[in-house]
Enzyme design. Structure first.
Site, short mmCIF file in Angstrom:
data_model
loop_
_atom_site.label_atom_id
_atom_site.label_comp_id
_atom_site.label_asym_id
_atom_site.label_seq_id
_atom_site.Cartn_x
_atom_site.Cartn_y
_atom_site.Cartn_z
N HIS A 164 -19.49 21.89 38.35
CA HIS A 164 -18.17 21.90 39.01
C HIS A 164 -17.06 22.40 38.07
O HIS A 164 -17.35 23.06 37.09
CB HIS A 164 -17.86 20.52 39.59
N GLU B 158 -16.21 13.68 38.53
CA GLU B 158 -17.50 14.15 38.01
C GLU B 158 -17.33 15.35 37.07
O GLU B 158 -17.95 15.42 36.01
CB GLU B 158 -18.43 14.54 39.17
N HIS C 184 -24.76 17.11 35.75
CA HIS C 184 -24.06 16.62 36.95
C HIS C 184 -24.09 15.09 37.01
O HIS C 184 -24.84 14.45 36.27
CB HIS C 184 -24.73 17.15 38.22
N GLU D 70 -28.99 14.81 36.49
CA GLU D 70 -28.00 13.96 37.18
C GLU D 70 -27.89 12.71 36.32
O GLU D 70 -28.84 11.91 36.24
CB GLU D 70 -28.49 13.60 38.60
#
Ligand code: ZN
Length: 247
Positions: A85, A99, A152, A216
């Site tokens: 992101h 995040e 992430h 993650e």
């Protein structure tokens, strides 16, 4: 002079006039083309000169930054780290914890640790900017990276009890699976809650040519895990374990 000769003469004169006009217009067009080309060539030339003065480094795309690219050891393992992101795309969030910020913070710590171990590291972003998923993979392919690691954080709105780290790789990639397993093994050793390695069809995994994993780090929908993800110490621990898994 007969009427026929007169006609012939005036036709010749007319034809001469036409030829002169064609010649004049050709010269004008040529001059205008040269005038238009000069500034274009001048700009291109100064760019080329600028690039050669900077050691031939080529701009990849806006947002891509390398760490100490001029000092990169050509024999070192080249790792592209991808903080998920960025910019307007903040990823998932819990309260004011975003995040995109956690991802970038962990990536920066991981970059330092990998460089200390002798790797050459390239970041898809080292600041808060939005980068297309395709461009992240393109960067790794263009640089012919040995490994691609995307970072992430997860979120599951239906069950706040879900928590744990996960490591994804592209289906059919034996090297990707091995890398994912090695990274996860480091967390198993530390008894960190995890949900194992899994395959996924994420674009950054699908479009990269080298072994690629997407980590993650944990679930931001779990309040306890979210609090930890926001802590510098825990981020440093995560980066240390991922680095140990790579090397
Ligand atoms: Zn994400």
């Amino acid at each position: 002079m007969t009427a026929v000769r007169k006609r012939k003469r005036s036709r010749r004169k007319k034809w001469k006039r036409i030829k002169r006009r064609i010649l004049a217009w050709t010269v004008r067009i040529l001059v205008l083309t040269v005038i238009a080309a000069v500034p274009v060539l001048a700009v291109r030339g100064s760019f080329a000169l600028w690039n050669s003065l900077l050691g031939g480094q080529e701009a990849i795309f806006f947002g891509a930054k390398t760490i100490e690219e001029t000092q990169r050891d050509p024999g070192a393992l080249l790792i592209v780290l991808d903080a998920g992101h960025g910019g307007k795309d903040q990823g998932t969030c819990a309260g004011d914890i975003l995040e995109k910020d956690i991802n970038l913070s962990v990536v920066k710590k991981l970059a330092q640790k990998l460089e200390k171990r002798g790797a050459a590291v390239i970041l898809t972003r080292d600041e808060d900017v939005k980068i297309d998923l395709e461009d992240r993979a393109k960067l790794a392919n263009k640089e012919k990276a040995d490994i691609f690691v995307s970072i992430h954080c997860n979120y599951y709105e239906k069950d706040a009890g879900i928590r744990g780290l996960e490591c994804y790789y592209r289906e059919g990639s034996a090297d990707g699976e091995e890398l994912a397993e090695r990274i996860l093994e480091e967390f198993r050793k530390e008894a960190v809650e995890n949900r194992g390695t899994k395959t996924a069809n994420y674009r950054v995994l699908r479009k990269t040519d080298m072994p690629a994993v997407l980590v993650e780090l944990g679930y931001m929908s779990n309040s306890e895990e979210c609090r930890k993800l926001g802590e510098e110490d825990y981020q440093d621990f995560l980066a240390e374990k991922i680095a140990a898994g790579i090397f």
